[in-house]
Motif scaffolding. Structure first.
Motif, mmCIF file in Angstrom:
data_model
loop_
_atom_site.group_PDB
_atom_site.id
_atom_site.type_symbol
_atom_site.label_atom_id
_atom_site.label_comp_id
_atom_site.label_asym_id
_atom_site.label_seq_id
_atom_site.Cartn_x
_atom_site.Cartn_y
_atom_site.Cartn_z
ATOM 1 N N HIS A 90 0.770 -1.247 0.091
ATOM 2 C CA HIS A 90 -0.082 -0.092 -0.111
ATOM 3 C C HIS A 90 0.706 1.245 0.045
ATOM 4 O O HIS A 90 0.452 2.403 -0.600
ATOM 5 N N ASP A 91 1.953 1.202 0.752
ATOM 6 C CA ASP A 91 2.710 2.488 0.860
ATOM 7 C C ASP A 91 3.443 2.880 -0.479
ATOM 8 O O ASP A 91 3.477 3.949 -0.801
ATOM 9 N N GLN A 92 3.819 1.825 -1.097
ATOM 10 C CA GLN A 92 4.523 2.007 -2.469
ATOM 11 C C GLN A 92 3.462 2.607 -3.467
ATOM 12 O O GLN A 92 3.651 3.436 -4.133
ATOM 13 N N HIS A 93 1.983 2.025 -3.492
ATOM 14 C CA HIS A 93 0.982 2.349 -4.432
ATOM 15 C C HIS A 93 0.693 3.845 -3.906
ATOM 16 O O HIS A 93 0.633 4.722 -4.698
ATOM 17 N N PHE A 94 0.437 4.155 -2.588
ATOM 18 C CA PHE A 94 0.244 5.566 -2.367
ATOM 19 C C PHE A 94 1.174 6.743 -2.863
ATOM 20 O O PHE A 94 1.160 7.798 -3.489
ATOM 21 N N ALA A 95 2.561 6.174 -2.591
ATOM 22 C CA ALA A 95 3.560 7.046 -3.048
ATOM 23 C C ALA A 95 3.764 7.264 -4.410
ATOM 24 O O ALA A 95 3.983 8.395 -4.933
ATOM 25 N N GLY A 96 3.290 5.895 -5.410
ATOM 26 C CA GLY A 96 3.401 6.179 -6.799
ATOM 27 C C GLY A 96 2.490 6.934 -7.075
ATOM 28 O O GLY A 96 2.585 7.930 -8.251
ATOM 29 N N MET A 97 1.050 6.820 -6.671
ATOM 30 C CA MET A 97 -0.068 7.899 -7.051
ATOM 31 C C MET A 97 0.355 9.502 -6.754
ATOM 32 O O MET A 97 0.040 10.360 -7.453
ATOM 33 N N LYS A 98 1.033 9.496 -5.532
ATOM 34 C CA LYS A 98 1.336 11.060 -5.355
ATOM 35 C C LYS A 98 2.522 11.410 -6.321
ATOM 36 O O LYS A 98 2.235 12.525 -6.694
ATOM 37 N N PHE B 161 2.775 10.659 -9.339
ATOM 38 C CA PHE B 161 2.268 10.780 -10.594
ATOM 39 C C PHE B 161 1.250 12.156 -10.434
ATOM 40 O O PHE B 161 1.342 12.801 -11.721
ATOM 41 N N GLN B 162 0.704 12.166 -9.337
ATOM 42 C CA GLN B 162 -0.212 13.713 -9.463
ATOM 43 C C GLN B 162 0.557 14.720 -9.392
ATOM 44 O O GLN B 162 0.217 15.837 -10.041
ATOM 45 N N LYS B 163 2.008 14.743 -8.842
ATOM 46 C CA LYS B 163 2.788 15.807 -8.744
ATOM 47 C C LYS B 163 3.619 16.060 -10.055
ATOM 48 O O LYS B 163 3.549 17.255 -10.440
ATOM 49 N N THR B 164 3.933 14.938 -10.936
ATOM 50 C CA THR B 164 4.910 14.993 -11.900
ATOM 51 C C THR B 164 4.559 14.722 -13.249
ATOM 52 O O THR B 164 4.886 14.832 -14.333
ATOM 53 N N GLY B 165 3.145 13.980 -13.402
ATOM 54 C CA GLY B 165 2.632 13.414 -14.384
ATOM 55 C C GLY B 165 3.174 12.184 -15.068
ATOM 56 O O GLY B 165 2.931 11.598 -16.147
ATOM 57 N N SER B 166 4.141 11.630 -14.517
ATOM 58 C CA SER B 166 4.900 10.163 -14.636
ATOM 59 C C SER B 166 5.105 9.395 -13.516
ATOM 60 O O SER B 166 5.103 10.093 -12.295
ATOM 61 N N GLY B 167 5.447 8.215 -13.777
ATOM 62 C CA GLY B 167 5.745 7.478 -12.715
ATOM 63 C C GLY B 167 6.083 5.916 -13.285
ATOM 64 O O GLY B 167 6.232 5.771 -14.550
ATOM 65 N N LYS B 168 6.236 4.984 -12.371
ATOM 66 C CA LYS B 168 6.787 3.900 -12.696
ATOM 67 C C LYS B 168 5.649 2.977 -13.197
ATOM 68 O O LYS B 168 5.986 1.928 -13.917
#
Length: 164
Positions: free
Chosen positions: A75-83, A85-92
């Motif tokens: 869950h922590d990884q998921h929430f960090a990834g969502m955050k 993406f919301q800030k930068t528009g990109s992610g893993k």
């Protein structure tokens, strides 16, 4: 000019209404298809998602995806990834094909291939997730690896000239 009917005429107008056509398409896809809101709540959950994860469409709709398919330890990884993406528009995850661990309703974990796309529709952002269960593939890969090791072990004395 030919009096041929279109393929939709033979099926009937009710089946090919927009909602029915969409549902038929979604439920005929061999992979789980899950659509999420920008808050990561389930908007759409196809028949394969029901089979794969054990939650019905009705149960899943409106729920946070983290409560349905993501193991608590992730869950922590998921929430960090969502955050991120919301800030930068990109992610893993978004825009990439990745292998991750998913969780069924009964709590069992299994490997999946996940592809997520971001779509903007009428001013709203949604995420479409396409999920393929890799359990059988991983079992077959392990069997092949064991067989390969056995063959190497068996052929080693021959390769070294020890068997005459």
């Amino acid at each position: 000019m030919s009096e041929e009917k279109s393929s939709t005429d033979s099926v009937g107008p009710k089946l090919w209404s927009s909602d029915k056509r969409f549902r038929t398409l979604m439920d005929s896809v061999p992979d789980a298809v899950i659509t999420l809101s920008s808050e990561a709540r389930v908007i759409e959950w196809n028949a394969q998602a029901e089979l794969m994860f054990g939650w019905t469409r009705t149960e899943a709709t409106g729920q946070p995806i983290s409560d349905l398919v993501i193991p608590p330890r992730l869950h922590d990884q998921h929430f960090a990834g969502m955050k991120t993406f919301q800030k930068t528009g990109s992610g893993k995850i978004v825009g990439h094909r990745v292998e991750v661990t998913a969780q069924r309703r009964d709590g069992s974990e299994f490997p999946v291939e996940l592809t997520v796309s971001k779509v903007d529709i009428e001013g709203a952002t949604v995420f479409n997730g396409f999920v393929r269960d890799l359990s059988s593939q991983k079992i077959n890969e392990r069997k092949l690896a064991r067989q390969t090791l056995s063959l190497i072990h068996i052929s080693e004395p021959t390769r070294l000239g020890m068997i005459s």
